[in-house]
Enzyme design. Structure first.
Site, PDB file in Angstrom:
ATOM      1  N   ASP A   1      -7.485  13.084  -6.691  1.00  0.00           N
ATOM      2  CA  ASP A   1      -6.724  11.852  -6.836  1.00  0.00           C
ATOM      3  C   ASP A   1      -7.386  10.793  -5.948  1.00  0.00           C
ATOM      4  O   ASP A   1      -8.241  11.099  -5.100  1.00  0.00           O
ATOM      5  CB  ASP A   1      -5.247  12.062  -6.491  1.00  0.00           C
ATOM      6  CG  ASP A   1      -4.378  10.999  -7.175  1.00  0.00           C
ATOM      7  OD1 ASP A   1      -4.935  10.005  -7.670  1.00  0.00           O
ATOM      8  OD2 ASP A   1      -3.144  11.172  -7.222  1.00  0.00           O
TER       9      ASP A   1
HETATM   10  C1  BGC Z   1      -2.402   8.195  -8.826  1.00  0.00           C
HETATM   11  C2  BGC Z   1      -2.919   8.992 -10.001  1.00  0.00           C
HETATM   12  C3  BGC Z   1      -3.785   8.124 -10.879  1.00  0.00           C
HETATM   13  C4  BGC Z   1      -4.879   7.493 -10.050  1.00  0.00           C
HETATM   14  C5  BGC Z   1      -5.837   6.629 -10.851  1.00  0.00           C
HETATM   15  C6  BGC Z   1      -3.496   7.429  -8.118  1.00  0.00           C
HETATM   16  O1  BGC Z   1      -2.972   6.557  -7.171  1.00  0.00           O
HETATM   17  O2  BGC Z   1      -1.767   9.072  -7.933  1.00  0.00           O
HETATM   18  O3  BGC Z   1      -1.857   9.531 -10.720  1.00  0.00           O
HETATM   19  O4  BGC Z   1      -4.308   8.875 -11.935  1.00  0.00           O
HETATM   20  O5  BGC Z   1      -4.281   6.703  -9.042  1.00  0.00           O
HETATM   21  O6  BGC Z   1      -5.263   5.544 -11.407  1.00  0.00           O
END
Ligand code: BGC
Length: 768
Positions: A305
Site C-alpha cells: 500500500d
Molecule cells: C489506500 C489504498 C489505495 C492506494 C492507492 C492508499 O492510500 O490505502 O487502498 O489502493 O492508496 O490509491
C-alpha cells in the site's frame, strides 16, 4: 513578462500539445490489436525466464517500483540526474507500474515511451483504484453488498473493468474485501460488511467480474484484493491505528474473503497498513509468506500500500528504508507503491548479500508473468482504446445495469402504517398531487461516494430523478434547506424548505452523511447526521406532514432519533450515476426494495464494534433480564438498532414450518432444512432467506450464530414457497483449540429467518 506575451505563449504551448495529442491519437487509431497466442503456463514461465536473463539488476529492481502518473510530456524527458525523481527511473526503463492514470491518451504516451525508448521495452502495468466504477458509478461497495446478489456484484465489476481498461488500466486496486465490524471506521464503505461468509462470496464474484476467465481479454484486468489483513479491525475504528487480534479471529473473520479471492485466482493482494501481532503487514513474513504463499499457494503479486514499506521505519520495525526493504523482501512483498525504499536500497542490499538475487528474481518473475498473462508482451497497447472511451464509458447498457443494481442495494429500514390512513407512506401513492423534496442531497452531484471519478455529466441527481418520473408539470418543490460543499455544511433556504413542506401533500427528506465523511482517513467518533440536519428534520416534523426519510450514507449511522420520529425510512447509501432514477424506481414502487444490511446499525456509538456473530460470554444478557452481573450496558441495549441481515419490503413475508430431514447428521452425509415463506402482502417481492448455525459445545467458544447460506427468492403476492438448504460437515468446521480447521461431534442449532435476529429454530446432532 507582459500579460499579452504570456497569454500568447500559453496559447502556443497548448496548440503544440494539441497537435501532438492529435498525432498520438491518429497513431494509436492506426494500430491493430494483435491477437495473443494461447500460451501455456509452461511457455509463459519460459518466456519470463528469457526476459529475466536479459535484465540488469537495475532493470529488475525497476519492475518492483510503481510510480505515480507523471505530469507533463514524457516523450522527451531530457537529462534527469535526481535519483529521487521518478522520471529518472522511467527514462532508464526501471519502472514496473504507473499508479492513478485516468486516460487512454496518457497511457499510450507512457506505454510507448516504455516500449520504444527503453533498452528492453518491457511494458508497464497501469494501476488504478476503480473501487465502485470508472465512469459509470455503482453504489458504494457496502451498499452493493446489501444486494446479497452475486450476479449484480460480478456484473458491476465486469462493467468497471470494461470501462477502465479502455482508458489503459490493466491492474485495479480492488476489490476491497476487508470485513468491518466498526462503523466508526470510514473505510467500511469500501468493504463487504461484517460477515466472513458473505464477504467471501463477494470476493469471488468480484474477482470473476474484474478478471473474467481470460486475462488476455481486452476488457479484463488484474484484481488486487486489499487490505491483507484485518485493516477493518483498527482499534476504536481510527484509520491506520493498531490492530491487536488473535490468530483465531484472523482465520475465522478476516482471512476468509482473502482466501476465497486466492482460490478464485486473484492476481494480486495488497498488504494493509496495520500491524498484526506487532508486525506491520508490509513486513509480516508470517502473514504474506507463511499464510499467503505457503498455506494458500498464492503465486500472484503482493503490491504494497501507499508508502507502507517506508512506514515500517515509522512503526519502529526498521531503522531506515534499507532495513525496511529487507523485511518486506523477506515477506515476499513484490512491488512498492510510490515510495522508494526498494529502488534506492535493493541494489546495495543484493551486493551486500542482505537480500538475495533469488528473492529479487522471484518478485520480478511474478510481475513479468502477469504482464505476459495480460498479453502486454504480445501487444502493449491492447488495453488502450481512445474510441472505446467515447463509446464504452457510460454506455446506455452500463447505465441501465447501474440503475438496476442501485435499486437492489437500497434497504428499507422502516415503513409503518400511518394511523389516519392505515397505509404506509411507501411506495408513494400514484395519487399524490404535490411533493416537497428537501435536504442536502436533493440537488447535489456530490453523491458518488468515496473513491469515485465518474462522469458527472451522466449523474442523475435526486431532483432530476423525480422530474424524469413525474414530468415538469408536477407540483414538485425542491429546496435544500441545508447544504454541503465538501464537508462544510450551512443553512440554505431554510425557511423556503419549511414553506415548501407546508404547501405539499408529502415530504421526502434526503439526509444523512455527506460523501466526504466516509472513505479513507474518515473515522468518526459521532455517527450522527452532521451539521444542523437534525434541527431541520425537527422543524419539518413539527408541520405534521407525511414525511419519508431517505438516508444517504457510506456507513452505518446512529439513527435512533430518526427511527423514533419517521414512519418510513429508506437507506439509499450512495447509489452512483443513476441515483435519482434508481431512487424513484424504489420510492414509487416500480422496484420493491430487497436489500438487507451487511453491517449492523448501532443503537448508540458506544456499542461499536457491534456485530451479530459475537461470542456468548459466560454471562450473556437476555432482554428483560434484571440481573446486574451480566454482560450488558446499564444505559443502552446490547442489540443494534438494525441488525445484520435486516431489511424490509413493501410486502410482508411470514415464515413457518421449519423442518429438518434428520435430527442426526453423519460425517460425509448431508441433511436438508426447509421453511415455508409466504408472501402475505400486496406486492410481489424478493426475500433473502438466511441460514445460520450455532455450534453449542466446541473446544473453543463459538459465535452465537454464523451465516452459512442464504437464498434470494422472488415470491409473488399470496404465494407460498418452500425454501430448502443443505447442511454438510463442511459448514460445521472451525479453527479448533489446536488451530486445526475441523469439525466436532455434538449438537448444533439451526436458525432460518429474515435477519440474524428474526428466525425459526431447529436442532441436530452431528456424529463423526
Ligand atoms: C489506500 C489504498 C489505495 C492506494 C492507492 C492508499 O492510500 O490505502 O487502498 O489502493 O492508496 O490509491
Amino acid at each position: 513578462m507582459k500579460y499579452s506575451i504570456w497569454i500568447a505563449l500559453m496559447l502556443f504551448i497548448s496548440s503544440v500539445s494539441a497537435q501532438k495529442n492529435d498525432k498520438l491519437k491518429e497513431e494509436l487509431a492506426s494500430k491493430e490489436i494483435k491477437p495473443v497466442p494461447n500460451w501455456t503456463k509452461k511457455q509463459i514461465y519460459e518466456k519470463v525466464d528469457s526476459v529475466l536473463a536479459l535484465m540488469s539488476l537495475d532493470e529488475k529492481i525497476g519492475q518492483l517500483y510503481q510510480i505515480g502518473t507523471p505530469m507533463g510530456d514524457v516523450s522527451d524527458l531530457g537529462e534527469v540526474n535526481d535519483v529521487r525523481d521518478p522520471s529518472y527511473y522511467l527514462k532508464k526503463g526501471c519502472v514496473g507500474s504507473i499508479l492513478g492514470n485516468k486516460s487512454a491518451l496518457k497511457a499510450y504516451e507512457l506505454q510507448k515511451y516504455a516500449v520504444e525508448e527503453t533498452r528492453l521495452g518491457i511494458p508497464l502495468f497501469f494501476d488504478f483504484d476503480v473501487i465502485h466504477g470508472h465512469k459509470t458509478i455503482f453504489p458504494v461497495n457496502l451498499g452493493l453488498a446489501c444486494s446479497w446478489d452475486m450476479d449484480a456484484v460480478e456484473q458491476s465489476c465486469a462493467i468497471t473493468a470494461k470501462e477502465s481498461t479502455v482508458s489503459g488500466t490493466n491492474f485495479h486496486n480492488g476489490p476491497m474485501i476487508d470485513v468491518s465490524r466498526d462503523a466508526r471506521w470510514g473505510r467500511c464503505t469500501e468493504g463487504v460488511g461484517e460477515d466472513p461468509y458473505l464477504g467471501s462470496l463477494i470476493a469471488r464474484a468480484s474477482v470473476r467480474g474484474y478478471q473474467g476467465d481470460d486475462l488476455t481479454d481486452r476488457h479484463t484486468m488484474i484484481a488486487c484484493g486489499k487490505h491483507f489483513a484485518a485493516y477493518g479491525a483498527v482499534e476504536a475504528g481510527r484509520d491506520y491505528n493498531t490492530v491487536d487480534i488473535s490468530e483465531r479471529t484472523l482465520r475465522e473473520i478476516y482471512f476468509p474473503p482473502f482466501k476465497a479471492a486466492v482460490d478464485e485466482g486473484i492476481g494480486s493482494l495488497m498488504p494493509s497498513f496495520n500491524v498484526i501481532d506487532g508486525v506491520p503487514c508490509a513486513g509480516n513474513e508470517w502473514l504474506l509468506k507463511t499464510v499467503g504463499r505457503e498455506e494458500w499457494g498464492f503465486e500472484g503479486i503482493y503490491l504494497s500500500d501507499f508508502n507502507s514499506i517506508h512506514e515500517l521505519v515509522i512503526h519502529g520495525l526498521a531503522k531506515d528504508d534499507a532495513e525496511a526493504s529487507i523485511l518486506a523482501m523477506n515477506a515476499t512483498l513484490d512491488q512498492e507503491m510510490v515510495s522508494q525504499a526498494y529502488v534506492l536500497n535493493l541494489k546495495k542490499l543484493v551486493k551486500q548479500g542482505k537480500v538475495s538475487l533469488h528473492q529479487v528474481d522471484a518478485s520480478v518473475k511474478r510481475i513479468l508473468r502477469y504482464k505476459f498473462e495480460l498479453g502486454l508482451f504480445d501487444d502493449p497497447y491492447r488495453y488502450i482504446d481512445i474510441k472505446g472511451e467515447e463509446t464504452i464509458h457510460c454506455a446506455p447498457e452500463h447505465k441501465k445495469a447501474a440503475r438496476e443494481i442501485a435499486t437492489k442495494s437500497m434497504v428499507l429500514l422502516k415503513n409503518d402504517t400511518i394511523t389516519e390512513t392505515q397505509k404506509t407512506l411507501l411506495p408513494i401513492s400514484k395519487d399524490t398531487k404535490s411533493i416537497a423534496l428537501i435536504g442536502p442531497f436533493v440537488k447535489t452531484k456530490e453523491i458518488e461516494g468515496a473513491w469515485a471519478w465518474g462522469d458527472r455529466k451522466h449523474l442523475v441527481t435526486v431532483k432530476e430523478g423525480f422530474v424524469n418520473r413525474l414530468g415538469e408539470d408536477f407540483d414538485l418543490k425542491v429546496v435544500e434547506g441545508y447544504r454541503y460543499r465538501g464537508k462544510q455544511g450551512k443553512r440554505r433556504d431554510w425557511d423556503k424548505a419549511l414553506q415548501a413542506a407546508k404547501e405539499s401533500e408529502l415530504v421526502v427528506l434526503c439526509m444523512g452523511e455527506p460523501q466526504g465523511y466516509s472513505g479513507e482517513a474518515a473515522s468518526r467518533a459521532e455517527l450522527d447526521f452532521p451539521g444542523e440536519q437534525k434541527e431541520l428534520a425537527e422543524e419539518i416534523l413539527k408541520l405534521n406532514k407525511p414525511t419519508i426519510l431517505v438516508v444517504f450514507t457510506g456507513r452505518p449511522l446512529v439513527m435512533k432519533w430518526y427511527h423514533d420520529n419517521f414512519p418510513s425510512i429508506l437507506c439509499a447509501w450512495f447509489p452512483g450515476t443513476e441515483t435519482g432514477n434508481a431512487l424513484t424506481d424504489v420510492l414509487f414502487g416500480d422496484v420493491n426494495p430487497s436489500g438487507k444490511l451487511v453491517m449492523s446499525f448501532p443503537y448508540h456509538v458506544g456499542q461499536c464494534p457491534v456485530y451479530y456473530n459475537h461470542l456468548n460470554t459466560g454471562r450473556p444478557y437476555t432482554e428483560g433480564d434484571n440481573n446486574r452481573f451480566v454482560s450488558r450496558y446499564m444505559d443502552i441495549p446490547n442489540k443494534p438498532l438494525y441488525e445484520f441481515g435486516y431489511g424490509l419490503s413493501y410486502t410482508t413475508f411470514e415464515y413457518s414450518d421449519i423442518t429438518i430431514s434428520n435430527h442426526r447428521l453423519k460425517s460425509g452425509k448431508e441433511l436438508k432444512v426447509s421453511v415455508n415463506v409466504k408472501n402475505t402482502g400486496d406486492y410481489d417481492g424478493e426475500e433473502t432467506v438466511q441460514l445460520y448455525i450455532h455450534d453449542i459445545v466446541a473446544s473453543v467458544a463459538r459465535p452465537v450464530k454464523e451465516l452459512k447460506d442464504f437464498k434470494k427468492v422472488m415470491i409473488k403476492s399470496g404465494e407460498n414457497r418452500t425454501v430448502e438448504f443443505t447442511i454438510t460437515e463442511e459448514q460445521l468446521k472451525y479453527w479448533n483449540k489446536d488451530m486445526k480447521y475441523d469439525s466436532d461431534a455434538g449438537d448444533f442449532n439451526v436458525f432460518v429467518g429474515t435477519s440474524s435476529d428474526k428466525y425459526l429454530k431447529t436442532q441436530f446432532e452431528f456424529i463423526k
